[in-house]
Design an enzyme around this catalytic site. Sequence first.
Site, PDB file in Angstrom:
ATOM      1  N   LYS A  22      12.218 -59.554   2.713  1.00  0.00           N
ATOM      2  CA  LYS A  22      11.346 -59.584   1.544  1.00  0.00           C
ATOM      3  C   LYS A  22      10.407 -60.793   1.581  1.00  0.00           C
ATOM      4  CE  LYS A  22      12.903 -58.218  -2.521  1.00  0.00           C
ATOM      5  NZ  LYS A  22      14.239 -58.026  -1.990  1.00  0.00           N
ATOM      6  N   ARG A  92      14.992 -63.479  -6.298  1.00  0.00           N
ATOM      7  CA  ARG A  92      15.208 -62.194  -5.622  1.00  0.00           C
ATOM      8  C   ARG A  92      15.854 -62.409  -4.265  1.00  0.00           C
ATOM      9  NH1 ARG A  92       9.189 -59.980  -5.578  1.00  0.00           N
ATOM     10  NH2 ARG A  92      10.150 -57.917  -5.453  1.00  0.00           N
ATOM     11  N   GLN A 158       9.886 -66.720  -7.260  1.00  0.00           N
ATOM     12  CA  GLN A 158       8.472 -66.337  -7.368  1.00  0.00           C
ATOM     13  C   GLN A 158       8.038 -66.359  -8.832  1.00  0.00           C
ATOM     14  OE1 GLN A 158       7.798 -62.290  -6.075  1.00  0.00           O
ATOM     15  NE2 GLN A 158       5.689 -62.733  -5.481  1.00  0.00           N
ATOM     16  N   GLU A 271       5.603 -52.672  -4.765  1.00  0.00           N
ATOM     17  CA  GLU A 271       5.805 -52.873  -6.190  1.00  0.00           C
ATOM     18  C   GLU A 271       4.641 -53.707  -6.712  1.00  0.00           C
ATOM     19  OE1 GLU A 271       9.743 -54.327  -7.079  1.00  0.00           O
ATOM     20  OE2 GLU A 271      10.670 -52.956  -5.624  1.00  0.00           O
ATOM     21  N   GLN A 284       5.684 -56.863  -4.019  1.00  0.00           N
ATOM     22  CA  GLN A 284       6.551 -56.541  -2.880  1.00  0.00           C
ATOM     23  C   GLN A 284       5.893 -55.463  -2.026  1.00  0.00           C
ATOM     24  OE1 GLN A 284      10.736 -56.418  -3.689  1.00  0.00           O
ATOM     25  NE2 GLN A 284      11.121 -54.810  -2.193  1.00  0.00           N
ATOM     26  N   ARG A 286       7.125 -53.059   1.631  1.00  0.00           N
ATOM     27  CA  ARG A 286       8.053 -52.821   2.733  1.00  0.00           C
ATOM     28  C   ARG A 286       7.730 -51.450   3.335  1.00  0.00           C
ATOM     29  NH1 ARG A 286      12.082 -53.132  -1.759  1.00  0.00           N
ATOM     30  NH2 ARG A 286      12.002 -51.131  -2.810  1.00  0.00           N
ATOM     31  N   HIS A 793      21.347 -18.466  18.807  1.00  0.00           N
ATOM     32  CA  HIS A 793      22.620 -18.492  19.536  1.00  0.00           C
ATOM     33  C   HIS A 793      23.809 -18.365  18.586  1.00  0.00           C
ATOM     34  CE1 HIS A 793      20.829 -19.559  23.372  1.00  0.00           C
ATOM     35  NE2 HIS A 793      20.114 -20.487  22.777  1.00  0.00           N
TER      36      HIS A 793
END
Length: 851
Positions: A22, A92, A158, A271, A284, A286, A793
């Site tokens: 992060k 976080r 943050q 985010e 954020q 990712r 099959h």
Amino acid sequence: MSTLTLDFTRIDGTMPASVGGKAANLGELTGAGLPVPPGFCVTTEAYRRVAAGVPLDEVREALLAVEIPADIADQIRAGYEELGADVPVAVRSSATAEDLPFASFAGQQDTFLNVVGIDSVLDAVRRCWASLWTDRAYAYRESNGIDHAAVELAVVVQRMVDAEVAGVLFTANPVTGRRREAVIDANAGLGETVVSGSVNPDHFVVDTASARILQRQSGDKKIAIRSVAGGGTQEVSLDSAEPCLSDKQILALAALGDRVERHYGSPQDTEWAIDAAGTLWLTQARPITTLYPVPDSPSNDGGGRRAYLCVSVAQGLYRPITPMGMSSFRLIASGGRRMFGLPVTDALAGPAFFSDAGQRVYVDATVIVRSRLGRFIVPRIFDVMEARTAAAMRSLFDDPDMSVRPGAFRAARHILKLALRMGFPFRLTEAMVRPAAADRRLDGVGRRLLAIAALPGEHDSRTRLEHVIKALPAIPTMLPKALPVPLAGFIMLAFARRLLGSGEGLETVLRGLPHNVTTEMDLELWRVAGELRGVGLSSGEIPPPVQRFLDRYGHRAVAEIDLGMPRWSDDPAHILGVLANYLRLDDAEAAPDAQFRRGAAEAEAMIQSLSRKAGGVRGRLVRFALGRTRRLAGLRETPKLFLIRFLAEIRRQLQHVGADLAAADRIARTDDVFFLSLKECREALDGKDFREIVASRHESYDRELRRRQVPQMILSDGTDPEAIAAPPADGDLVGTAASTGHITGIARVVLDPVGAHLEPGEILVAPSTDPGWTPLFLTAGGLVMEMGGANSHGAVVAREYGIPAVVGVPNATRRIATGDEITIDGAAGTVTLLPAADRTPPPAPATASGR
């Protein structure tokens, strides 16, 4: 310089080992000039200090109670004061195994919002450290194959955004897979309500390229979470049907997401928050880990999106393919192109239509979808081979990018010329009129193909490798010579259906088919089990009856079309496990050989009944056609047998190459040669060291083994056509009827047959199957498959053994769990999960009707 805390401005994406995923992303985004609230990171060095020497089973409690060392506390205090006096912050977790390309770890560790004051910050840091060891985080790492002892935790501190509205933004559609289609979920207040799923948020979809809002959907937005003065958050009630974002804000969010995606070069899960002044903040980003990779193919005519078909899934191979297996397919495809008289620029690279994604084989099928002839023929083939692929292909017919274009299926002319040149019509007619002669001709095809693969005598590795490269392109030449024989059987079946006016009773005619090499193999294994009764299996040695079986069938394997997969002769553990299952079955009436004989007798009786029903000349034609069907249809597995024998010989040659490369320390082990391509084998023989590359590929392959969603078709923009089709009906799971009969029994979900335990009478639930799975069928009470069609099959073998089967059931292995009691109706193509109150007590083995 401090290594205990780092400001975001000193962090970039190369530092996850010291700051976690992060924080590395937040630092990277800050450096890219994106609007990230300022903050700092408490590094993994601090975590190591406080967690040193604590046993893993005690670490959570120890970290919750730890006294943070003074020097660490002082640096956290200094970093916090840099953000402002008693400024509200978000604290976080940032784990080293977090925000990875293959695992996001979203929500697995803790976050604390609106934390005010240094004492509260220090306490939140301590709690973040401990959250690395919650049950959910531990289980997530376990499911992703991540070593617990190797994971460490950093902590992000943050500045808090006092959000008027917040939420998440995906820069690609996570449901359909479509790239450059931004999906936004938003709610008033902090984004926690959206992330946690505690509200139905407003939902917006934006086409990023054109900046058009494609979809607006208002949520109920009953609650919001807001910051409280002095620290902490509170939940407040809402009562507003108005969207919480304006169109201008929606488009600004999509544009911000596009900037983030362009920076990283891949779709991102972000985010965001908008404060009271209307400023948009990125909190954020990712990777979106659930998207299936888009095939990377140079095949493109500039005419819009392309459509790709997964050939490996259509062949019953759900798992990834080894690099050597993929390399062999490319070379085989080049051989097929040359067979049609078409040029090949680089045989080892494969034709332009060939691609791979997610370590599965895809081919560019756009020309088929855009052709009237292709639309008419190919989906009908898949209807009986892999029904879900047929449905996915038909779902594209209304797509403007896939509209019919003149001359889009020029391959038809090449196919017709090749069929005539190789005597396809003659071979088809000969099979119908003189099946014994066709048998001999078919055997000759197999012998010639195996002779091409063989390299008798002693040779050096370079000679063996060049032999392999020369031999593999010969495989496609076998198909036009071998396929007419079994195809004649199915043409005769269709002729009989036309004469009778319906297909009623014809499935019975296909039971107990002779000349099917796969069922012959399975029944031989059953006979081996009979020889072992009273003797049993001793560990550490192969009993003579088993060795005799391996001498005859040791070239076979699970996922056997992949050259890199071990053959049963390499590792007989799977066969020994299957035999152990067989030895549990002691009901003589349920014995597979007895059922096979009953099926054959029922088939012959049905032919007589149908011919009498038709009467006269029509009846005699029905009897002839169905007799030829039984004589020839079982041979459908024979071309596959030729292919597998060929590949087993090629694999043996490559194992010699691998042994030499391992001895020279170019790879670590002999079988690591199958994690190289053929071109790389040449480079390794020239002296290049591939040990690190192979180790990385093993890790990637192991991750792909855990993938549970593989699209049968995928578009070049990432769209999965099946994901945008109509949702499945509630209630029963619906698939394709494959083998008639009803059974109620206990489900056994098996994702890999190697080492699988299946009690006699249990219903096998599998993603897909190939002949390597079929020994399990002998004791199964029924079969449910996610993939497959009426002539795949698994369906063919299930019919021959008389076990009810439903195939092509989407998400069956996730919607059914081992131990569930289910009912399958093999005629209707439905699977019903029984409610717990209706379940029978466990169990005598399940029994089936229509067996």
